[in-house]
Design an enzyme around this catalytic site. Sequence first.
Site, PDB file in Angstrom:
ATOM      1  N   THR A 122       0.826  -1.029  -0.033  1.00 19.91           N
ATOM      2  CA  THR A 122       0.042  -0.017  -0.077  1.00 19.91           C
ATOM      3  C   THR A 122       0.823   1.170  -0.040  1.00 19.91           C
ATOM      4  OG1 THR A 122      -1.613  -1.149   1.250  1.00 19.91           O
ATOM      5  CG2 THR A 122      -1.767   1.174   1.406  1.00 19.91           C
ATOM      6  N   CYS A 264      -3.353  -2.327   8.905  1.00 19.00           N
ATOM      7  CA  CYS A 264      -3.728  -1.819   7.651  1.00 19.00           C
ATOM      8  C   CYS A 264      -4.578  -0.459   7.834  1.00 19.00           C
ATOM      9  CB  CYS A 264      -4.544  -2.593   6.906  1.00 19.00           C
ATOM     10  SG  CYS A 264      -3.691  -4.139   6.212  1.00 19.00           S
ATOM     11  N   LYS A 324      -7.746  -8.981  15.874  1.00 20.56           N
ATOM     12  CA  LYS A 324      -8.960  -9.539  15.538  1.00 20.56           C
ATOM     13  C   LYS A 324      -8.641 -11.314  15.212  1.00 20.56           C
ATOM     14  CE  LYS A 324      -8.283  -9.933  10.470  1.00 20.56           C
ATOM     15  NZ  LYS A 324      -8.962  -9.922   9.288  1.00 20.56           N
TER      16      LYS A 324
HETATM   17  C1  UGA Z   1      -8.124  -4.846   6.025  1.00 18.31           C
HETATM   18  C2  UGA Z   1      -9.127  -4.911   4.761  1.00 18.31           C
HETATM   19  O1  UGA Z   1     -10.189  -5.602   5.254  1.00 18.31           O
HETATM   20  C3  UGA Z   1      -8.558  -5.768   3.772  1.00 18.31           C
HETATM   21  O2  UGA Z   1      -9.359  -5.484   2.567  1.00 18.31           O
HETATM   22  C4  UGA Z   1      -7.144  -5.137   3.168  1.00 18.31           C
HETATM   23  O3  UGA Z   1      -6.465  -5.543   2.052  1.00 18.31           O
HETATM   24  C5  UGA Z   1      -6.265  -5.072   4.448  1.00 18.31           C
HETATM   25  O4  UGA Z   1      -6.912  -4.329   5.564  1.00 18.31           O
HETATM   26  C6  UGA Z   1      -4.859  -4.341   3.883  1.00 18.31           C
HETATM   27  O5  UGA Z   1      -4.866  -3.174   3.682  1.00 18.31           O
HETATM   28  O6  UGA Z   1      -3.726  -5.127   3.827  1.00 18.31           O
HETATM   29  P1  UGA Z   1      -7.309  -6.589   8.076  1.00 18.31           P
HETATM   30  O7  UGA Z   1      -6.752  -5.276   8.495  1.00 18.31           O
HETATM   31  O8  UGA Z   1      -6.602  -7.965   7.861  1.00 18.31           O
HETATM   32  O9  UGA Z   1      -7.863  -6.079   6.442  1.00 18.31           O
HETATM   33  O10 UGA Z   1      -8.526  -7.058   8.733  1.00 18.31           O
HETATM   34  P2  UGA Z   1     -10.108  -6.552   8.886  1.00 18.31           P
HETATM   35  O11 UGA Z   1     -11.033  -7.879   8.703  1.00 18.31           O
HETATM   36  O12 UGA Z   1     -10.389  -5.628   7.903  1.00 18.31           O
HETATM   37  O13 UGA Z   1     -10.353  -6.093  10.230  1.00 18.31           O
HETATM   38  C7  UGA Z   1      -9.576  -4.812  10.545  1.00 18.31           C
HETATM   39  C8  UGA Z   1     -10.100  -4.187  11.939  1.00 18.31           C
HETATM   40  O14 UGA Z   1     -11.440  -3.788  11.952  1.00 18.31           O
HETATM   41  C9  UGA Z   1     -10.252  -5.257  13.065  1.00 18.31           C
HETATM   42  O15 UGA Z   1      -9.534  -4.831  14.070  1.00 18.31           O
HETATM   43  C10 UGA Z   1     -11.610  -5.884  13.240  1.00 18.31           C
HETATM   44  O16 UGA Z   1     -11.811  -6.372  14.517  1.00 18.31           O
HETATM   45  C11 UGA Z   1     -12.270  -4.439  12.858  1.00 18.31           C
HETATM   46  N1  UGA Z   1     -13.483  -4.719  12.593  1.00 18.31           N
HETATM   47  C12 UGA Z   1     -13.879  -5.070  11.200  1.00 18.31           C
HETATM   48  C13 UGA Z   1     -14.657  -4.218  13.176  1.00 18.31           C
HETATM   49  O17 UGA Z   1     -14.477  -3.796  14.335  1.00 18.31           O
HETATM   50  N2  UGA Z   1     -15.940  -4.362  12.786  1.00 18.31           N
HETATM   51  C14 UGA Z   1     -16.236  -4.940  11.697  1.00 18.31           C
HETATM   52  O18 UGA Z   1     -17.706  -5.020  11.332  1.00 18.31           O
HETATM   53  C15 UGA Z   1     -15.176  -5.448  11.092  1.00 18.31           C
END
Ligand code: UGA
Length: 438
Positions: A122, A264, A324
């Site tokens: 990124t 991220c 997560k």
């Molecule tokens: C995120 C994006 O979802 C990916 O599409 C992207 O490629 C990635 O960043 C990146 O830029 O490399 P990631 O950080 O692995 O992926 O995890 P997510 O599942 O998106 O969760 C991110 C955070 O948001 C976590 O702390 C999770 O607990 C939180 N979250 C997610 C919530 O609090 N609520 C939700 O409904 C979803």
Amino acid sequence: MKKICVVGTGYVGLVTAAGLADFGNSVIGVDIDKEKIRILQEGGIPIYEPGLLEVVERNVKAGRLTFTTDIDSAIQNSRVVFSAVGTPPGEGGEADLRAVWIVAATFAKNLNDYKVFINKSTVPVGTGKKTRELILKESGGSETFDVVSNPEFLREGSAVGDFLNPDRVVVGSRSKKAQTIMKDVYHALITRGVPYVETNIESAEIIKYASNAFLAVKITFINEIANLCDIVGGDVNEVAKAMGMDGRISPKFLHAGPGFGGSCFPKDTMALVEIFKENGIKSRVVEAAIEANELQKQGVVSKLKSVMPELKGKTVAILGLAFKPNTDDTRFSPTKVVIPLLEKEGAELQVYDPVAMQDFKRDFPHLNYKNNAYEAIDGADALILMTEWNEFRSLDLKRVRSLLKSPVFIDTRNIYDPRDMKEKGFIFVCTGRTRCAL
Ligand code: UGA
């Protein structure tokens, strides 16, 4: 079949290398970290990512995937070079691109034939252009290359599935030659009907930041609604479910919690704010999301104090350290904000996470790490559930109740039902559903 080199074997690079090999390409994964390459050459993987070992093993066995520390010959022998190195936040929040420049300069030095340089990491808008200028300079004006932006949308914990079955592939380049090569690289996905989006480099770079920032804003928005529910007696799950039925909103990323973390969203939202500033404008929305997210993390301690005002001398059990589930990554984990605040209040901590304790120990070596959830809960005055690991979804609540000195249970992830927990005798606080049991 294209010969591909992927520089960087972190979770993006390794998943990319293994996934591209799975599509039938011949891939060589490169890293300067000798230890990582040794592990890979010996048939292991240096990170925790469900399903990744199987894909790596399958492709190594088929002879399509190899690993090396010799970046020069890897680039010389490849037509396509992916840069998947880290771009951590710099001091001012901007992305630190030093590793990308090193890969670009090494690419230039080894430009023995036409090659495509792909930014998978990124990187801020404008990096593609700068990469091109740097390669031109370092290669003494050679025009035998193109620069492409091909952002990744992988989520840690489900990165393999996301790579093999993406919603879309975004490829930014106006070079027909490079686009033809990239279509060949992603041939397996294109034939399956996965949308392949061709843009210019700048659009591709913005798509990545805009997507991550939008999701971060979406989470922050539902967290604010959860906070309102907690005051007025609504149930954020009901609210999110009905909101999500509107096709324009969608139910995804509407789970309220302790704030977003990870490698991220925090980094990319900060970097996007910097990109706006550098271009003389302001992103009020993204700035507000960052600020609200900080408050959301701190709010976990306020939740505990709402039912246990004095924390001095109290023992608090923390379940979940990863940002997560299904990852050992603790970068920007909300728990890293909550723990120092609890310590400041004078609380003692007993912590447990199924896979992330090793990673957490780097920043918090002094904590009392336990072997399982029940050991962490044993003798604690309160329990805070921070990460929704599957094993925390089916806790033996009778046992939890008997191990806790007082039945205070803070469920930041809304795993448990407030009515049920009240019936079981817990003093239960969650996120945006607490008062619906009253
Ligand atoms: C995120 C994006 O979802 C990916 O599409 C992207 O490629 C990635 O960043 C990146 O830029 O490399 P990631 O950080 O692995 O992926 O995890 P997510 O599942 O998106 O969760 C991110 C955070 O948001 C976590 O702390 C999770 O607990 C939180 N979250 C997610 C919530 O609090 N609520 C939700 O409904 C979803």
